[in-house]
Write a protein that holds these residues in place. Structure first.
Motif, PDB file in Angstrom:
ATOM      1  N   UNK B  86      35.150   8.368   6.224  1.00 55.38           N
ATOM      2  CA  UNK B  86      34.509   9.301   5.289  1.00 55.38           C
ATOM      3  C   UNK B  86      35.266   9.328   3.963  1.00 55.38           C
ATOM      4  N   UNK B  87      36.587   9.271   4.052  1.00 57.25           N
ATOM      5  CA  UNK B  87      37.388   9.284   2.816  1.00 57.25           C
ATOM      6  C   UNK B  87      37.099   8.027   1.988  1.00 57.25           C
ATOM      7  N   UNK B  88      37.016   6.897   2.677  1.00 57.94           N
ATOM      8  CA  UNK B  88      36.704   5.651   1.957  1.00 57.94           C
ATOM      9  C   UNK B  88      35.344   5.747   1.267  1.00 57.94           C
ATOM     10  N   UNK B  89      34.388   6.329   1.973  1.00 58.45           N
ATOM     11  CA  UNK B  89      33.050   6.470   1.368  1.00 58.45           C
ATOM     12  C   UNK B  89      33.125   7.438   0.173  1.00 58.45           C
ATOM     13  N   UNK B  90      33.871   8.515   0.377  1.00 55.48           N
ATOM     14  CA  UNK B  90      33.989   9.520  -0.687  1.00 55.48           C
ATOM     15  C   UNK B  90      34.666   8.927  -1.928  1.00 55.48           C
ATOM     16  N   UNK B  91      35.639   8.064  -1.667  1.00 55.95           N
ATOM     17  CA  UNK B  91      36.343   7.443  -2.800  1.00 55.95           C
ATOM     18  C   UNK B  91      35.571   6.249  -3.355  1.00 55.95           C
ATOM     19  N   UNK B  92      34.347   6.088  -2.828  1.00 58.49           N
ATOM     20  CA  UNK B  92      33.399   5.091  -3.330  1.00 58.49           C
ATOM     21  C   UNK B  92      33.971   3.677  -3.295  1.00 58.49           C
ATOM     22  N   UNK B 172      32.426  18.098   3.898  1.00 56.02           N
ATOM     23  CA  UNK B 172      33.674  18.808   3.606  1.00 56.02           C
ATOM     24  C   UNK B 172      34.340  18.260   2.352  1.00 56.02           C
ATOM     25  N   UNK B 173      34.261  16.945   2.196  1.00 58.10           N
ATOM     26  CA  UNK B 173      34.906  16.311   1.038  1.00 58.10           C
ATOM     27  C   UNK B 173      34.268  16.729  -0.285  1.00 58.10           C
ATOM     28  N   UNK B 174      32.982  17.073  -0.225  1.00 58.17           N
ATOM     29  CA  UNK B 174      32.311  17.483  -1.464  1.00 58.17           C
ATOM     30  C   UNK B 174      32.861  18.808  -1.997  1.00 58.17           C
ATOM     31  N   UNK B 193      48.940   8.342  -1.047  1.00 59.08           N
ATOM     32  CA  UNK B 193      49.419   9.676  -1.469  1.00 59.08           C
ATOM     33  C   UNK B 193      48.244  10.626  -1.704  1.00 59.08           C
ATOM     34  N   UNK B 194      47.167  10.091  -2.292  1.00 56.87           N
ATOM     35  CA  UNK B 194      45.991  10.945  -2.528  1.00 56.87           C
ATOM     36  C   UNK B 194      45.436  11.440  -1.197  1.00 56.87           C
ATOM     37  N   UNK B 195      45.368  10.522  -0.233  1.00 56.25           N
ATOM     38  CA  UNK B 195      44.811  10.911   1.079  1.00 56.25           C
ATOM     39  C   UNK B 195      45.720  11.936   1.770  1.00 56.25           C
ATOM     40  N   UNK B 196      47.012  11.647   1.835  1.00 58.84           N
ATOM     41  CA  UNK B 196      47.920  12.495   2.611  1.00 58.84           C
ATOM     42  C   UNK B 196      48.278  13.807   1.915  1.00 58.84           C
ATOM     43  N   UNK B 200      43.575  15.359   2.832  1.00 58.32           N
ATOM     44  CA  UNK B 200      43.706  15.904   4.190  1.00 58.32           C
ATOM     45  C   UNK B 200      44.080  17.395   4.177  1.00 58.32           C
ATOM     46  N   UNK B 201      45.053  17.823   3.354  1.00 55.54           N
ATOM     47  CA  UNK B 201      45.332  19.282   3.344  1.00 55.54           C
ATOM     48  C   UNK B 201      44.118  20.106   2.932  1.00 55.54           C
ATOM     49  N   UNK B 202      43.359  19.629   1.946  1.00 55.24           N
ATOM     50  CA  UNK B 202      42.216  20.425   1.495  1.00 55.24           C
ATOM     51  C   UNK B 202      41.044  20.368   2.474  1.00 55.24           C
ATOM     52  N   UNK B 203      41.109  19.368   3.354  1.00 58.88           N
ATOM     53  CA  UNK B 203      40.011  19.200   4.322  1.00 58.88           C
ATOM     54  C   UNK B 203      40.333  19.869   5.664  1.00 58.88           C
ATOM     55  N   UNK B 204      41.411  20.592   5.730  1.00 61.27           N
ATOM     56  CA  UNK B 204      41.886  21.106   7.021  1.00 61.27           C
ATOM     57  C   UNK B 204      40.834  21.907   7.804  1.00 61.27           C
ATOM     58  N   UNK B 205      40.105  22.824   7.161  1.00 60.05           N
ATOM     59  CA  UNK B 205      39.105  23.572   7.945  1.00 60.05           C
ATOM     60  C   UNK B 205      38.069  22.662   8.588  1.00 60.05           C
ATOM     61  N   UNK B 206      37.656  21.631   7.844  1.00 61.01           N
ATOM     62  CA  UNK B 206      36.665  20.695   8.397  1.00 61.01           C
ATOM     63  C   UNK B 206      37.265  19.895   9.550  1.00 61.01           C
ATOM     64  N   UNK B 207      38.505  19.489   9.383  1.00 64.31           N
ATOM     65  CA  UNK B 207      39.157  18.715  10.463  1.00 64.31           C
ATOM     66  C   UNK B 207      39.221  19.564  11.730  1.00 64.31           C
TER      67      UNK B 207
END
Lengths: 427, 286
Positions: B86-92, B172-174, B193-196, B200-207
């Motif tokens: 999902x992150x890869x898709x989000x980062x286009x 969630x990424x949106x 670094x962007x992912x970690x 990921x911290x901002x996506x915690x509720x979704x995770x």
């Protein structure tokens, strides 16, 4: 209101009441089965429906084909709710007997029919009454690919009669061909329990067999150990096709035999995809041999009746049915000589009705099966007497024995524990 | 009672009715029957805690629970893989739209179809072994050998379910403001670094939501695949609780014992639900 209008209204009222009366007489007999969706079986189910409806104007037979895999689960739900079908199709043995409390005893209702039927024992309650009338007889028998036998230098007209013969055949097939000696379809563990039953019948004395039927034979007994030792021999000697635990008995195993990938297949004698009709259709007429299970550690002449036979499938009547008299008539139609003849011709079913003329079966494999039924069969099948819980455990440990993940000792201990637990639970 | 309140209750009534009829009553009835030895035909025989005592010594049930634990151990893969995709898709990444559609595709297939498809691929003479056979690698009985069967079912189940998790992660990424990621890029942060450090911290509720939903899926929704692919075997290698409950109810006619298993499964799932509520509450509280 004019008198003409009054007359019209009266006539309309009378017509309405009359039609209500007709609808009140109309009945639907609901029949559940797991077979009528099979193309080979459809002509039989069609003929019993049309014959019955013709003889019972105003009664409609609603045949509902349930999925075979989930049949007993769905039936269990109907039984729990005490509603649903009037008539149900059942497999013989414990699958039927375990549901006896939900079914009508039939001995008195079929007193005129029973003398013409065989295979009743697999639907017999402990008090001697019957809970279903068998349509077919069933048993396990070996089919072999004659081309594989020829390639191995074996005489296809002389299949193994003893375990020693069987061993020699397997050794030759393994040495001279790329085929395996034996295949099962053991995805659900079913074929292993059939193999165990045929080895047991080939090995045991009549007394031991009777003891097993009474559930008095421990799985850890010497008699049972002897049977499992032979099964282990099959596994350890590499006679069994690789990957049998992922193959189904009804499609994959038959394909493997038909394609010449194996020499031998333990199939059924009647109305199943792994019985003579489909096996012969797929392998080619004349290419399939039929053999009795071998005598194990004894002279075949001392044990000639090596084909165990009992009722295959049968119709029963549910206790909650409000159409029990109609249900009796329906089942009498289903086991009649005329209907049974259709079952035999269309699906290769070997009828339970002894009045059916079997001479109409022309294929070589069918003739051989019928011949064995006449000369070499015995009533009752060991596999029908596995208690449900033991049967499930046997299916599980069989798969593990084949992959070498369990020893014979552990397997037998495990099934015996299940047996003891069931005995304790029933007390 | 105010007129508005009556309307509120009226709106809730249909859902409440369905809940009571199809959830609450069966749950209570199942709990009651779990104290009986009942075949569903004759009257139940009340045996107290007998069924629960049997569960403690039943090797098949124990093997089933062990399998459940084994599957739960793979939870990081169930969650991590769709998160990464999902992150890869989000980062286009190139072809992101195609991937999004492709990942969602398994969701529209029923578990029976997926199971059948993979049975053909994974059986001993199946496509996979034929393929590796070209390289003279000996085949493995993926579905018929107890050493591999559970792993095979888990991998297929992950394939079947990960598309839904990808979608949840994408939604969630949106919620992550793109300016933050852009700012990080300008500051010289690399992809890792962007992912970690940010995503990921901002996506915690979704995770957390996906973790709990996936756990419930594992506990209650693998029946179709197991039924078609392995039938629970070999041995008990791929037995899961719902499959065993189904066997006990239908094949064994032991409705009381099946009810005890169901109640046990319900308690396990309920504990997971409570964990979910607590996780969310902790996350959302100021």
């Amino acid at each position: 209101m004019s008198s003409a209008l009054k007359l019209k209204l009266m006539m309309a009222l009378v017509a309405s009441l009359a039609s209500t009366a007709v609808f009140a007489d109309d009945k639907t007999l609901v029949v559940w089965d797991f077979k009528s969706s099979e193309p080979l079986m459809k002509p039989y189910f069609d003929i019993i429906k049309s014959t019955f409806e013709k003889a019972h104007p105003g009664v409609t037979v609603e045949e509902i084909a349930q999925p075979a895999d989930t049949y007993y689960t769905v039936l269990g739900t109907a039984i729990n709710a005490q509603q649903g079908p009037d008539v149900v199709l059942l497999n013989g043995g414990n699958l039927a007997i375990d549901r006896a409390d939900a079914l009508v005893p039939l001995k008195d209702k079929f007193a005129d029919t029973i003398p013409n039927l065989v295979g009743l024992t697999s639907f017999q309650r402990t008090d001697g009454d019957y809970i279903a009338m068998p349509l077919t007889v069933q048993g396990s028998i070996w089919y072999y690919n004659k081309d594989v036998y020829k390639s191995a230098g074996l005489d296809p007209s002389k299949p193994p009669q003893t375990w020693t013969d069987f061993e020699a055949a397997c050794t030759a097939i393994k040495a001279k061909t790329s085929a395996s000696c034996v295949t099962f379809g053991n995805k659900d563990g079913t074929d292993f329990i059939n193999v165990i039953a045929t080895i047991a019948h080939g090995m045991w004395s009549a007394d031991t067999r009777a003891k097993f039927f009474k559930h008095d034979l421990a799985w850890t007994s010497d008699e049972m150990r002897g049977v499992f030792a032979k099964a282990k021999e099959m596994i350890d000697n590499g006679w069994i096709e690789n990957g049998v635990n992922s193959y189904s008995p009804y499609t994959d195993a038959v394909n493997i035999l038909a394609g010449g990938r194996t020499g031998n297949l333990l199939g059924l004698i009647s109305d199943a995809p792994n019985s003579w009709k489909n096996v012969e259709d797929m392998t080619g007429e004349g290419n399939v041999g039929v053999a009795l299970p071998p005598a194990v550690d004894k002279d075949p002449a001392a044990n000639p009746k090596r084909l165990e036979v009992d009722g295959g499938i049968g119709f029963a009547i549910t206790k909650w049915s409000t159409n029990q008299d109609l249900a009796v008539d329906f089942i009498k139609t289903a086991v009649s000589t005329e209907a049974a003849a259709v079952l035999m011709q269309s699906a290769g079913g070997l009828p339970s009705n002894t009045k059916v003329d079997l001479s109409g079966l022309n294929s070589e494999a069918a003739k051989q099966v019928v011949n064995f039924l006449g000369c070499c069969s015995v009533d009752g099948r060991i596999k029908s007497y596995y208690v449900t819980a033991e049967r499930a455990e046997l299916q599980r440990v069989g798969q593990l024995l084949i992959t070498g993940q369990m020893s014979v000792d552990d397997a037998l201990q495990s099934i015996e524990q299940v047996r003891q637990k069931e005995i304790a639970r029933k007390k | 009672m105010k007129r508005e309140s009556i309307f509120v209750y009226l709106f809730v009534l249909p859902a409440l009715g369905l809940f009571v009829i199809f959830r609450l009553i069966p749950l209570v009835a199942g709990s009651v029957f779990s104290f009986s030895d009942w075949n569903g035909i004759v009257d139940p025989r009340w045996i107290g805690l007998g069924n629960y005592a049997e569960l403690l010594t039943d090797p098949v049930f124990q093997a089933t629970m062990l399998n459940t634990v084994k599957v739960l151990i793979t939870l990081p893969i169930w969650v991590g893989l769709p998160l990464l995709l999902a992150i890869f898709i989000y980062l286009e990444v190139p072809g992101a739209r195609v991937y999004r559609a492709a990942y969602f595709f398994p969701i529209v297939l029923s578990s029976i179809i997926i199971g059948t498809m993979f049975s053909i691929i994974l059986r001993f003479d199946g496509t996979l072994n034929q393929f590796v056979g070209l390289a003279h690698i000996p085949g493995v009985d993926w579905l018929g050998d107890g050493r591999y069967a559970l792993l095979a079912v888990i991998l297929v189940a992950i394939w079947a379910h990960f598309g839904m998790s990808v979608l949840i992660f994408l939604s969630g990424l949106t919620t992550i403001p793109p300016e933050i990621i852009e700012a990080a890029r300008i500051d010289g942060a690399n992809l890792t670094q962007i992912i970690w450090r940010i995503v990921i911290p901002m996506l915690r509720p979704t995770i957390e939501l996906v973790v709990v939903m996936t756990t419930i899926t594992i506990l209650t929704s693998m029946f179709g695949l197991i039924y078609v692919m392995t039938g629970g075997g070999p041995g008990t290698a791929t037995y899961m609780p719902e499959f065993l409950i189904w066997l006990m109810q239908g094949q064994f006619n032991r409705l009381g014992y099946a009810s005890a298993m169901s109640v046990t499964l319900f308690v396990v799932v309920a504990l997971v639900g409570i964990a979910q509520i607590r996780l969310m509450r902790n996350q959302w509280s100021p």
